[in-house]
Structures are given as structure tokens and as C-alpha cells.
Design an enzyme around this catalytic site. Structure first.
Site, PDB file in Angstrom:
ATOM      1  CE  LYS A  67      28.431  41.365  -0.370  1.00 33.11           C
ATOM      2  NZ  LYS A  67      29.444  42.318  -0.840  1.00 33.11           N
TER       3      LYS A  67
HETATM    4  C1  E4P Z   1      30.191  42.128  -4.324  1.00 34.17           C
HETATM    5  O1  E4P Z   1      29.303  42.243  -3.507  1.00 34.17           O
HETATM    6  C2  E4P Z   1      31.615  42.328  -4.038  1.00 34.17           C
HETATM    7  O2  E4P Z   1      31.712  43.430  -3.167  1.00 34.17           O
HETATM    8  C3  E4P Z   1      32.460  42.664  -5.239  1.00 34.17           C
HETATM    9  O3  E4P Z   1      31.712  42.633  -6.431  1.00 34.17           O
HETATM   10  C4  E4P Z   1      33.777  42.008  -5.267  1.00 34.17           C
HETATM   11  O4  E4P Z   1      34.461  42.395  -6.439  1.00 34.17           O
HETATM   12  P1  E4P Z   1      36.042  42.234  -6.640  1.00 34.17           P
HETATM   13  O5  E4P Z   1      36.327  40.857  -7.104  1.00 34.17           O
HETATM   14  O6  E4P Z   1      36.351  43.262  -7.694  1.00 34.17           O
HETATM   15  O7  E4P Z   1      36.699  42.558  -5.328  1.00 34.17           O
END
Ligand code: E4P
Length: 221
Positions: A90
Site C-alpha cells: 500500500k
Molecule cells: C483503507 O484502506 C483505509 O484503511 C480506511 O478505509 C480508512 O478509513 P477511515 O477514513 O475510517 O480511517
């Protein structure tokens, strides 16, 4: 549409994977930090162990680099990718991130470009060769923008070209997001544990089952 769990908690992954339809996991540095306030979960050895345990449970686990320069991202990402074939590296949506994604793409290393908030960013990430892009819809909604509208716009662009990049709906907040993502034809939707747990429930299912069982009991000899 594939369903992913957004967590760094292995027990949660194990529980939802036991239902038989979990396709993957997305982690991020905040989620990893949340699992160990003493810093234990973000230590390289513990993070690797967590990711490997998840890789045994699901075929796709996003592990986020914490370097901000492309060289550092490439070093970290190569290491993560070597841990297990289920690991997806990522990478944040920055110009340094794009350089790293382009490198990984040429090496056949899978990537998930995170923190996508516009269609322009989505196009750049796809052109760099991202395997997955993650537009964060909840965070856009939080500031009064239209998160699901962004997904619709990105998928409209995808219709015009042959991008192989999968669109992962991230930062979801409630079960309706899953349905809306599916109606639009998003490839993947990732959900926090509490939202995932709500998906199978419906009051009429509970009441209906209660009544079936009560009727059955009432005529039993
Ligand atoms: C996705 O890969 C992220 O980890 C996640 O969906 C972020 O979500 P949040 O805005 O609730 O922190």
C-alpha cells in the site's frame, strides 16, 4: 464485488473469514497503531507476524509503507512483498508514491494506492500501474463532499479505457455504503469490523426465525 475487512486485528479477520466470504484485508498505520498503544504492533517483527497471520486467512492483505520518498517506499515494499504472495504493497497517493508504484508494476509487485480523493489522482495511479486504488469516501462525506459521487465518476472514467486497476471503496461508515458501492459496480469495498458485523443482521430475520422455532416447539410431542 469483493469484500475486505479494514483492520489490523487478526482475531477480527479470523472471525469474519470463518463466515466463508471474506476476500481480503486492508491495514493502515493508524489501524496498526490502534492495536498496540505501547508501539508493540508497529515494531517490524510484530507487523510482519500480523501480516503473515492474515495472509493465512485471506488471499489479499494490504500492508502500507511508511517511507515518504520513493526509494524508501521501494525498499520497504520489496521487503513486504517478499513476506508472502498475498501481500499487496500500500502506497500513498503522492508523486513519490507514483514513482514507487511504477517501479513495483514493472516488477510484478501488487500495489494499492491509498488516500485517493479525486478522479485525477485515480487516473494517475492507474496509469502508473496500480493494482488497486482506494478512494476514501467517508472522509470526503465528513467534509461535506460526495464520496460515493467520486466512485461513480471514477467508474465512469474506467468505462472509457482499459484500466485493469481495481477500484476499492475505502473509508466506509455504514452498511448502505456496501450496497451503493455494489450498485455502481465497484470492484472491492473495505469495511471496518463494526460495519461488517452489521451486514448479516435484519430484525425480520431474527423475528422470523424465533417464530419458526416457537411454532416447531409448540407441536413437538
Ligand atoms: C483503507 O484502506 C483505509 O484503511 C480506511 O478505509 C480508512 O478509513 P477511515 O477514513 O475510517 O480511517
Amino acid at each position: 464485488m469483493k469484500l475486505f475487512l479494514d483492520t489490523a486485528n487478526v482475531a477480527q479477520v479470523s472471525e469474519i473469514a470463518s463466515w466463508g466470504m471474506l476476500d481480503g484485508v486492508t491495514t493502515n498505520p493508524s489501524l496498526v497503531a490502534k492495536e498496540g498503544k505501547d508501539g508493540s504492533t508497529s515494531s517490524p517483527q510484530v507487523f510482519k507476524k500480523t501480516v503473515l497471520e492474515m495472509c493465512k486467512l485471506v488471499p489479499c492483505v494490504s500492508a502500507q509503507v511508511t517511507a515518504v520518498d520513493s526509494e524508501g517506499m521501494i525498499k520497504q515494499g520489496k521487503e513486504y512483498a517478499a513476506w508472502h504472495k498475498h501481500v499487496v504493497v500500500k502506497v500513498p497517493m503522492t508523486t513519490e508514491g507514483l514513482k514507487a508504484v511504477s517501479f513495483f508494476s514493472k516488477k510484478g509487485i501488487k500495489t494499492n494506492v491509498t488516500l485517493v480523493f479525486s478522479s485525477a489522482q485515480a487516473i494517475l495511479a492507474a496509469k502508473a500501474g496500480a493494482t488497486i486504488i482506494s478512494p476514501f469516501i467517508g472522509r470526503l462525506d465528513d467534509q461535506g463532499e460526495d464520496g460515493m459521487g467520486l466512485i461513480a465518476e471514477i467508474l465512469e472514467v474506467w468505462e472509457n479505457y482499459q484500466f485493469k486497476t481495481e477500484v476499492l471503496v475505502a473509508s466506509t461508515r455504514h452498511p448502505r455504503h456496501v450496497v451503493d458501492a455494489a450498485r455502481l459496480g465497484a470492484h472491492i469495498c473495505t469495511l471496518p469490523y463494526d460495519v461488517f458485523k452489521k451486514l448479516p443482521n435484519h430484525a425480520l430475520t431474527d423475528n422470523g426465525l424465533k417464530k419458526f422455532l416457537a411454532d416447531w416447539e409448540s407441536v413437538k410431542k
